[in-house]
Design a protein around this motif. Structure first.
Motif, PDB file in Angstrom:
ATOM      1  N   THR A   1       0.831  -1.204   0.000  1.00 49.50           N
ATOM      2  CA  THR A   1       0.000   0.000   0.000  1.00 49.50           C
ATOM      3  C   THR A   1       0.863   1.250   0.000  1.00 49.50           C
ATOM      4  OG1 THR A   1      -1.734  -1.174   1.206  1.00 49.50           O
ATOM      5  CG2 THR A   1      -1.831   1.224   1.212  1.00 49.50           C
TER       6      THR A   1
ATOM      7  N   VAL B   1       2.087   1.715  -3.439  1.00 48.75           N
ATOM      8  CA  VAL B   1       1.053   1.976  -4.433  1.00 48.75           C
ATOM      9  C   VAL B   1       0.455   3.370  -4.274  1.00 48.75           C
ATOM     10  CG1 VAL B   1      -1.244   1.276  -5.203  1.00 48.75           C
ATOM     11  CG2 VAL B   1       0.490  -0.448  -4.762  1.00 48.75           C
TER      12      VAL B   1
ATOM     13  N   HIS C   1       0.525 -10.344  -5.339  1.00 47.17           N
ATOM     14  CA  HIS C   1       1.836  -9.774  -5.057  1.00 47.17           C
ATOM     15  C   HIS C   1       2.190  -9.898  -3.578  1.00 47.17           C
ATOM     16  CE1 HIS C   1       4.909  -6.546  -4.627  1.00 47.17           C
ATOM     17  NE2 HIS C   1       5.269  -6.974  -5.824  1.00 47.17           N
TER      18      HIS C   1
ATOM     19  N   SER D   1      -7.783  -0.241  -5.689  1.00 45.66           N
ATOM     20  CA  SER D   1      -8.250  -1.591  -5.365  1.00 45.66           C
ATOM     21  C   SER D   1      -7.100  -2.448  -4.847  1.00 45.66           C
ATOM     22  CB  SER D   1      -8.901  -2.241  -6.592  1.00 45.66           C
ATOM     23  OG  SER D   1      -8.025  -2.279  -7.695  1.00 45.66           O
ATOM     24  N   TRP D   2      -5.884  -2.244  -5.366  1.00 47.27           N
ATOM     25  CA  TRP D   2      -4.711  -2.951  -4.845  1.00 47.27           C
ATOM     26  C   TRP D   2      -4.530  -2.623  -3.370  1.00 47.27           C
ATOM     27  CZ3 TRP D   2       0.801  -2.770  -7.506  1.00 47.27           C
ATOM     28  CH2 TRP D   2       1.711  -3.500  -6.737  1.00 47.27           C
ATOM     29  N   SER D   3      -4.603  -1.344  -3.022  1.00 48.84           N
ATOM     30  CA  SER D   3      -4.381  -0.929  -1.643  1.00 48.84           C
ATOM     31  C   SER D   3      -5.406  -1.561  -0.697  1.00 48.84           C
ATOM     32  CB  SER D   3      -4.458   0.593  -1.529  1.00 48.84           C
ATOM     33  OG  SER D   3      -3.475   1.212  -2.330  1.00 48.84           O
TER      34      SER D   3
ATOM     35  N   ILE E   1      -3.697  -8.117  -8.431  1.00 46.86           N
ATOM     36  CA  ILE E   1      -2.317  -7.871  -8.027  1.00 46.86           C
ATOM     37  C   ILE E   1      -2.219  -7.676  -6.522  1.00 46.86           C
ATOM     38  CG2 ILE E   1      -2.399  -5.365  -8.382  1.00 46.86           C
ATOM     39  CD1 ILE E   1       0.594  -7.536  -9.319  1.00 46.86           C
ATOM     40  N   GLY E   2      -3.266  -7.117  -5.916  1.00 49.68           N
ATOM     41  CA  GLY E   2      -3.281  -6.947  -4.471  1.00 49.68           C
ATOM     42  C   GLY E   2      -3.241  -8.271  -3.742  1.00 49.68           C
TER      43      GLY E   2
ATOM     44  N   GLY F   1      -6.387  -4.585 -10.316  1.00 50.71           N
ATOM     45  CA  GLY F   1      -5.848  -4.157  -9.028  1.00 50.71           C
ATOM     46  C   GLY F   1      -6.157  -5.127  -7.914  1.00 50.71           C
TER      47      GLY F   1
ATOM     48  N   GLY G   1      -5.640 -14.460  -7.501  1.00 49.13           N
ATOM     49  CA  GLY G   1      -5.192 -13.131  -7.900  1.00 49.13           C
ATOM     50  C   GLY G   1      -4.738 -13.085  -9.346  1.00 49.13           C
TER      51      GLY G   1
ATOM     52  N   ALA H   1      -4.753  -5.340  -0.445  1.00 50.85           N
ATOM     53  CA  ALA H   1      -3.501  -5.609   0.267  1.00 50.85           C
ATOM     54  C   ALA H   1      -3.703  -5.567   1.775  1.00 50.85           C
ATOM     55  CB  ALA H   1      -2.433  -4.590  -0.148  1.00 50.85           C
TER      56      ALA H   1
ATOM     57  N   TYR I   1       1.325  -6.546 -15.099  1.00 46.25           N
ATOM     58  CA  TYR I   1       0.634  -5.411 -14.473  1.00 46.25           C
ATOM     59  C   TYR I   1       1.263  -4.087 -14.904  1.00 46.25           C
ATOM     60  CZ  TYR I   1      -0.921  -2.145 -10.870  1.00 46.25           C
ATOM     61  OH  TYR I   1      -1.432  -1.055 -10.222  1.00 46.25           O
TER      62      TYR I   1
END
Length: 455
Positions: free
Chosen positions: A144, A147, A370, A306-308, A366-367, A363, A333, A311, A274
């Protein structure tokens, strides 16, 4: 949440805040330079050397990541983290006062070496300082922290450059570095590396430099295709890269050997997909759809949002199943990334709705993948190899995306030379990202079959 289960409990507070600030500084600087690079090149009369603003950073980052990843298991992270921050800071100051393009490029090389070394030290400290049940949480927070600058960094950098000067972008990162060092160094000094026998690895520095040279030639060749010189440079560069990759990465990474090797390969492939998607989506929106750069940036930022969120949430899911579902979450994912990119792959039909939807789904993917891949990698690491594994993780996050973006750029350039419309050239580049995701899925499946539950 009980304090003993929190990365911000008194025992971990200074370390957590310190490494999060360091990650934010690296992330902001990298993304901010993307915004101000055209201004820098124009101001320093260096447009012919524009690409080297990024290439110098990438190639030096490769060396910093691999060299420190091997050395850290012997000497610990404290001294190396100090050296890394100092080199990164010197690079920032040199860039801020640069009067010609060559000084700027040299400063970017110092920044790249320092960033690669810093992240390797950060990953190693996570492996040594946090128990397995907290690693998913700190890696989520770290993701986060990296990102979030992608949402604010380009805009803030643009404002700074237009209102004052691009030089203040570099000056502004220094306070974050100083605070990160002040908070984390006391804890770093207390970390003790497990005793382990000498692996007998020799020539790491030489191999790392050879890999950087080979990568530079490879990327330069891609930029010259389809000219004969470009083809020659590409072949020579690829030949120089093979042996260092075989020696410096976990054995079997290039052949997707089940276990840690296939995990590192999977991470590098899906992260490359990504990064490439983000780059070419902006190109598609601005150059084929006539969208303004700021609006395209907001659309791309939806993936970062959305990743944040994911995560942070995945740490709770990891605690709920005690790590038993980690490999399945990585697979889920990657599949979500495949779906998200597939929504955006046909550029002629893309619009704001499909772009935002695709970015949000990508997102989320990858969240999940990763953050958890880092947790699984530390669980699979042998005793005394925390630094080596940390270097491999950081290498996967830097080398593979850099090469993949170069290949995607070559695809677009060749399509333009061949008279193919830009929207179709970008579609081919986006299809290349689909291929990377599918290969990553294969590697991840091999990891799941080979690894035992870390719980």
């Amino acid at each position: 949440m009980a304090s003993s289960q929190s990365i911000f409990a008194p025992r971990y507070l200074a370390m957590s805040i310190g490494i999060i600030l360091a990650a934010m500084a690296i992330g902001f600087e990298g993304l901010a330079v993307t915004t101000v690079a055209p201004v820098i090149a124009g101001d320093l009369d260096g447009l012919p050397l524009f690409g080297w603003i990024f290439s110098a950073y990438l190639l030096a980052q490769i060396i910093g990541t691999l060299v420190v990843g091997r050395q850290i298991d012997k000497s610990g992270p404290a001294l190396l983290f100090t050296i890394a921050i100092v080199l990164f800071a010197i690079g920032l100051v040199a860039a801020a006062v640069a009067t010609d393009m060559y000084v700027l490029i040299a400063s970017r090389a110092l920044q790249g070496f320092g960033a690669g070394a810093m992240y390797t030290c950060i990953y190693t400290s996570i492996s040594l300082s946090y128990p397995d049940e907290l690693r998913a949480k700190i890696l989520g927070a770290l993701g986060t922290a990296y990102v979030l600058p992608s949402m604010l960094g380009p805009y803030v950098a643009g404002v700074i450059a237009s209102q004052w000067s691009w030089r203040f972008v570099f000056w502004g990162v220094l306070p974050f570095l100083a605070l990160a060092m002040a908070l984390s160094m006391p804890v770093f000094r207390k970390l003790k590396m497990p005793n382990h026998p000498d692996s007998g690895e020799k020539g790491v520095v030489g191999l790392s430099v050879l890999l950087a040279i080979g990568t530079g030639l490879f990327l330069s060749g891609l930029g010259m295709l389809p000219k004969p010189l470009g083809i020659a440079l590409l072949i020579v560069g690829l030949a120089l890269m093979v042996q260092p990759l075989r020696k410096l990465l976990p054995a079997g990474t290039l052949t997707l050997r089940p276990g840690l090797s296939s995990l590192i390969a999977s991470r590098g492939l899906f992260f490359a997909a990504y990064v490439c998607t983000q780059n070419f989506l902006v190109l598609a929106l601005t150059d084929t759809k006539g969208m303004s750069a700021d609006r395209a940036g907001l659309i791309v930022a939806s993936a970062a949002m959305s990743w944040s969120v994911v995560a942070i949430l995945q740490a709770r899911w990891d605690a709920a199943d005690q790590g038993r579902g980690r490999n399945k979450r990585i697979m889920a994912g990657i599949l979500l990334m495949l779906l998200g990119i597939a929504i955006m792959v046909w550029v002629p039909a893309i619009n704001i709705v499909t772009a935002v939807l695709g970015e949000i789904v990508t997102g989320i993917g990858i969240g999940l993948a990763h953050t958890i891949s880092g947790t699984v990698a530390f669980a699979l690491a042998k005793q005394g190899e925390a630094g080596k594994v940390s270097g491999s993780l950081q290498f996967a996050d830097s080398f593979t995306p850099g090469v993949a973006v170069g290949i995607g750029g070559a695809i677009v350039a060749i399509s333009q030379t061949g008279g193919i419309a830009l929207k179709y050239g970008v579609t081919i580049a986006m299809t290349f990202n689909i291929a990377l995701i599918l290969l990553s899925l294969v590697a991840s499946a091999r990891t799941e079959r080979a690894s035992q539950s870390p719980a």
